[in-house]
Design a protein around this motif. Sequence first.
Motif, mmCIF file in Angstrom:
data_model
loop_
_atom_site.group_PDB
_atom_site.id
_atom_site.type_symbol
_atom_site.label_atom_id
_atom_site.label_comp_id
_atom_site.label_asym_id
_atom_site.label_seq_id
_atom_site.Cartn_x
_atom_site.Cartn_y
_atom_site.Cartn_z
ATOM 1 N N LYS A 58 2.013 5.113 6.246
ATOM 2 C CA LYS A 58 0.932 4.825 7.198
ATOM 3 C C LYS A 58 1.393 5.086 8.626
ATOM 4 C CE LYS A 58 -1.908 1.535 4.653
ATOM 5 N NZ LYS A 58 -2.481 0.181 4.627
ATOM 6 N N TRP A 77 -7.901 6.842 10.646
ATOM 7 C CA TRP A 77 -6.573 6.419 10.212
ATOM 8 C C TRP A 77 -6.715 5.352 9.134
ATOM 9 C CZ3 TRP A 77 -3.231 2.122 12.319
ATOM 10 C CH2 TRP A 77 -1.925 2.191 11.801
ATOM 11 N N MET A 78 -6.069 5.548 8.037
ATOM 12 C CA MET A 78 -6.053 4.647 6.874
ATOM 13 C C MET A 78 -7.378 4.652 6.129
ATOM 14 S SD MET A 78 -3.832 1.430 8.353
ATOM 15 C CE MET A 78 -5.109 0.936 9.517
ATOM 16 N N GLU A 79 -8.162 5.684 6.291
ATOM 17 C CA GLU A 79 -9.492 5.747 5.688
ATOM 18 C C GLU A 79 -9.448 5.785 4.162
ATOM 19 O OE1 GLU A 79 -13.540 8.060 6.745
ATOM 20 O OE2 GLU A 79 -11.806 9.332 6.379
ATOM 21 N N SER A 81 -7.168 4.461 2.148
ATOM 22 C CA SER A 81 -6.402 3.391 1.504
ATOM 23 C C SER A 81 -7.249 2.137 1.382
ATOM 24 C CB SER A 81 -5.135 3.095 2.310
ATOM 25 O OG SER A 81 -5.475 2.587 3.588
ATOM 26 N N SER A 85 -9.743 0.302 8.045
ATOM 27 C CA SER A 85 -9.444 1.611 8.622
ATOM 28 C C SER A 85 -9.850 1.606 10.091
ATOM 29 C CB SER A 85 -10.169 2.725 7.871
ATOM 30 O OG SER A 85 -11.564 2.587 8.027
#
Length: 142
Positions: A58, A77-79, A81, A85
């Motif tokens: 990440k 970002w982190m979409e 997971s 996000s």
Amino acid sequence: MGDSPPRELIRLADDEGNSVTVNVLGRNVRWAAGLDAEIVVKTPFVSGRIDLALYVSKLKSWASALDRLDAGEDVAWMEMSRGPSIVIQLTGERDCPEVVVEDESGSMVTVRVPLVPPDDWIADHRQRLHRVMDYWVPMLSG
């Protein structure tokens, strides 16, 4: 590096009292390869926080996101997971940058925060990322 660990990975804020921060809280006691963190949203209208697990991939994806932002692209970002996000739109609905924090898998809440960060914010965030990675990554295993 200093004696204390770096805390703020992300700090996007403006003079209007709007901010989105990602704070590193420390190592995850249950998972040696992870860090406990939180996303904190503060505006004159709404404030909130949500827990976040960070790991090396990440952090590396945040480095890639900063490169894309520097090239003038919006990022998510982190979409892909589980968990929250962060989407950064350089020109949002109000003709200024916006940070969108989404927690679809948990609370199902989305918060859109318009803000105008300082001109050097991408360089500042690269430095923040390097401090976090230099301090924490050697301690993480797995």
